[in-house]
Design an enzyme around this catalytic site. Structure first.
Site, PDB file in Angstrom:
ATOM      1  N   HIS A 136       3.898   7.159   3.785  1.00 44.94           N
ATOM      2  CA  HIS A 136       4.823   6.027   3.651  1.00 44.94           C
ATOM      3  C   HIS A 136       4.353   5.087   2.556  1.00 44.94           C
ATOM      4  O   HIS A 136       3.219   5.168   2.096  1.00 44.94           O
ATOM      5  CB  HIS A 136       5.009   5.274   4.972  1.00 44.94           C
ATOM      6  CG  HIS A 136       3.784   4.574   5.487  1.00 44.94           C
ATOM      7  ND1 HIS A 136       2.902   5.130   6.377  1.00 44.94           N
ATOM      8  CD2 HIS A 136       3.302   3.327   5.245  1.00 44.94           C
ATOM      9  CE1 HIS A 136       1.933   4.269   6.653  1.00 44.94           C
ATOM     10  NE2 HIS A 136       2.148   3.167   5.976  1.00 44.94           N
ATOM     11  N   GLU A 195       7.605   1.023   5.101  1.00 43.76           N
ATOM     12  CA  GLU A 195       7.053  -0.002   5.984  1.00 43.76           C
ATOM     13  C   GLU A 195       7.263  -1.342   5.291  1.00 43.76           C
ATOM     14  O   GLU A 195       7.107  -1.430   4.065  1.00 43.76           O
ATOM     15  CB  GLU A 195       5.548   0.259   6.184  1.00 43.76           C
ATOM     16  CG  GLU A 195       4.840  -0.763   7.065  1.00 43.76           C
ATOM     17  CD  GLU A 195       3.341  -0.456   7.197  1.00 43.76           C
ATOM     18  OE1 GLU A 195       2.781   0.284   6.374  1.00 43.76           O
ATOM     19  OE2 GLU A 195       2.733  -1.007   8.140  1.00 43.76           O
ATOM     20  N   HIS A 220       0.827  -1.208   0.000  1.00 43.68           N
ATOM     21  CA  HIS A 220       0.000   0.000   0.000  1.00 43.68           C
ATOM     22  C   HIS A 220       0.858   1.253   0.000  1.00 43.68           C
ATOM     23  O   HIS A 220       2.038   1.213   0.314  1.00 43.68           O
ATOM     24  CB  HIS A 220      -0.979   0.041   1.183  1.00 43.68           C
ATOM     25  CG  HIS A 220      -0.337   0.041   2.539  1.00 43.68           C
ATOM     26  ND1 HIS A 220      -0.064  -1.117   3.232  1.00 43.68           N
ATOM     27  CD2 HIS A 220       0.079   1.049   3.334  1.00 43.68           C
ATOM     28  CE1 HIS A 220       0.487  -0.808   4.395  1.00 43.68           C
ATOM     29  NE2 HIS A 220       0.602   0.504   4.491  1.00 43.68           N
TER      30      HIS A 220
HETATM   31 CO    CO Z   1       1.111   1.333   6.264  1.00 51.21          CO
END
Ligand code: CO
Length: 134
Positions: free
Chosen positions: A79, A130, A7
Protein backbone atom coordinates in the site's frame (compact mmCIF):
# COMPACT_ATOMS: atom_id res chain seq x y z
CA UNK A 1 -7.04 17.08 0.21
CA UNK A 2 -4.13 14.64 0.31
CA UNK A 3 -0.76 15.98 1.31
CA UNK A 4 2.67 14.37 1.46
CA UNK A 5 3.42 10.77 0.64
CA UNK A 6 3.94 9.44 4.16
CA UNK A 7 5.19 5.97 3.23
CA UNK A 8 5.18 3.10 0.80
CA UNK A 9 4.68 -0.30 2.44
CA UNK A 10 6.38 -3.39 1.04
CA UNK A 11 5.61 -6.89 2.28
CA UNK A 12 8.78 -8.96 2.52
CA UNK A 13 9.30 -12.70 3.11
CA UNK A 14 12.34 -12.17 5.37
CA UNK A 15 12.58 -8.99 7.44
CA UNK A 16 16.20 -9.44 8.42
CA UNK A 17 17.26 -9.99 4.82
CA UNK A 18 15.20 -7.04 3.60
CA UNK A 19 16.59 -4.81 6.37
CA UNK A 20 20.10 -5.78 5.34
CA UNK A 21 19.32 -5.00 1.70
CA UNK A 22 18.05 -1.54 2.56
CA UNK A 23 20.82 -0.85 5.08
CA UNK A 24 23.81 -2.25 3.22
CA UNK A 25 23.00 -2.45 -0.47
CA UNK A 26 20.88 0.70 -0.65
CA UNK A 27 22.64 2.54 2.19
CA UNK A 28 19.48 3.69 3.95
CA UNK A 29 18.69 4.54 7.59
CA UNK A 30 16.84 1.41 8.79
CA UNK A 31 15.11 0.90 12.17
CA UNK A 32 14.98 -2.19 14.30
CA UNK A 33 11.85 -4.36 13.84
CA UNK A 34 8.73 -3.16 15.67
CA UNK A 35 5.86 -5.58 16.42
CA UNK A 36 2.38 -4.12 15.87
CA UNK A 37 0.07 -6.84 17.21
CA UNK A 38 -3.08 -4.77 16.58
CA UNK A 39 -2.22 -4.69 12.89
CA UNK A 40 -0.84 -8.23 12.63
CA UNK A 41 2.51 -7.09 11.28
CA UNK A 42 6.11 -6.60 12.24
CA UNK A 43 7.46 -3.42 10.68
CA UNK A 44 10.87 -2.06 9.86
CA UNK A 45 11.00 1.64 9.02
CA UNK A 46 13.34 2.84 6.31
CA UNK A 47 13.75 6.60 6.78
CA UNK A 48 14.45 8.45 3.55
CA UNK A 49 14.96 12.22 3.28
CA UNK A 50 11.50 12.82 1.79
CA UNK A 51 9.41 9.82 2.87
CA UNK A 52 9.54 6.40 4.48
CA UNK A 53 9.46 2.83 3.29
CA UNK A 54 7.80 0.36 5.64
CA UNK A 55 8.89 -3.24 5.35
CA UNK A 56 6.05 -5.46 6.58
CA UNK A 57 6.05 -9.09 7.65
CA UNK A 58 3.10 -11.10 9.00
CA UNK A 59 2.75 -11.32 12.80
CA UNK A 60 0.35 -13.81 14.38
CA UNK A 61 -2.41 -16.01 12.97
CA UNK A 62 -4.72 -13.53 11.24
CA UNK A 63 -2.23 -11.18 9.70
CA UNK A 64 -3.73 -9.08 6.90
CA UNK A 65 -0.49 -9.45 4.95
CA UNK A 66 -0.19 -13.26 5.19
CA UNK A 67 -2.37 -13.90 2.13
CA UNK A 68 -0.52 -11.23 0.20
CA UNK A 69 2.75 -13.03 0.91
CA UNK A 70 1.23 -16.36 -0.13
CA UNK A 71 0.32 -14.87 -3.49
CA UNK A 72 3.53 -12.86 -3.83
CA UNK A 73 6.24 -15.10 -2.49
CA UNK A 74 9.05 -12.66 -3.27
CA UNK A 75 7.13 -9.83 -1.58
CA UNK A 76 5.76 -6.72 -3.23
CA UNK A 77 4.31 -3.25 -2.78
CA UNK A 78 1.30 -3.55 -0.46
CA UNK A 79 0.00 0.00 0.00
CA UNK A 80 0.85 3.67 -0.19
CA UNK A 81 0.02 6.20 2.51
CA UNK A 82 -0.95 9.82 2.00
CA UNK A 83 -1.15 12.40 4.76
CA UNK A 84 -4.36 14.29 5.47
CA UNK A 85 -5.00 17.12 7.92
CA UNK A 86 -8.34 15.84 9.22
CA UNK A 87 -9.10 12.15 8.78
CA UNK A 88 -12.81 12.42 9.60
CA UNK A 89 -13.31 15.23 7.09
CA UNK A 90 -11.29 13.25 4.54
CA UNK A 91 -13.34 10.10 5.18
CA UNK A 92 -16.64 11.92 4.88
CA UNK A 93 -15.60 13.52 1.59
CA UNK A 94 -14.39 10.17 0.20
CA UNK A 95 -17.61 8.41 1.20
CA UNK A 96 -19.69 11.23 -0.29
CA UNK A 97 -17.76 10.71 -3.54
CA UNK A 98 -18.53 6.97 -3.51
CA UNK A 99 -15.18 5.64 -2.31
CA UNK A 100 -15.24 2.62 -0.03
CA UNK A 101 -13.50 2.60 3.34
CA UNK A 102 -12.23 -0.79 4.53
CA UNK A 103 -13.24 -2.20 7.91
CA UNK A 104 -15.89 -0.50 10.01
CA UNK A 105 -15.13 2.96 8.67
CA UNK A 106 -13.67 4.21 11.93
CA UNK A 107 -9.98 5.23 12.09
CA UNK A 108 -7.52 2.87 13.78
CA UNK A 109 -4.25 3.89 15.34
CA UNK A 110 -1.54 3.31 12.75
CA UNK A 111 2.13 2.41 12.91
CA UNK A 112 3.07 5.96 13.94
CA UNK A 113 0.46 6.32 16.68
CA UNK A 114 -1.80 8.44 14.47
CA UNK A 115 -5.28 7.69 13.12
CA UNK A 116 -5.41 5.84 9.80
CA UNK A 117 -7.98 4.45 7.38
CA UNK A 118 -7.61 2.16 4.38
CA UNK A 119 -9.46 2.73 1.10
CA UNK A 120 -10.65 0.04 -1.27
CA UNK A 121 -8.06 -0.69 -3.99
CA UNK A 122 -10.77 -1.02 -6.65
CA UNK A 123 -11.61 2.65 -6.17
CA UNK A 124 -7.96 3.74 -6.61
CA UNK A 125 -6.66 1.93 -9.68
CA UNK A 126 -5.65 -1.29 -8.02
CA UNK A 127 -3.72 0.38 -5.23
CA UNK A 128 -4.50 -0.07 -1.55
CA UNK A 129 -4.44 3.48 -0.17
CA UNK A 130 -3.92 4.39 3.48
CA UNK A 131 -4.65 7.88 4.74
CA UNK A 132 -3.03 9.09 7.94
CA UNK A 133 -3.84 12.19 9.91
CA UNK A 134 -0.59 14.07 10.44
CO1 CO B 1 0.99 1.96 6.15
Amino acid sequence: MIGKLNHVAIVVPDLAAASATYRSTLGADVSDPVDLPDHGVTTVFVNLPNTKIELLHPLGEDSPVAKFLEKNKDGGIHHICYEVDDIIAARDRLVADGARILGNGEPKTGAHGKPVLFLHPKDFYGTLVEIEQC
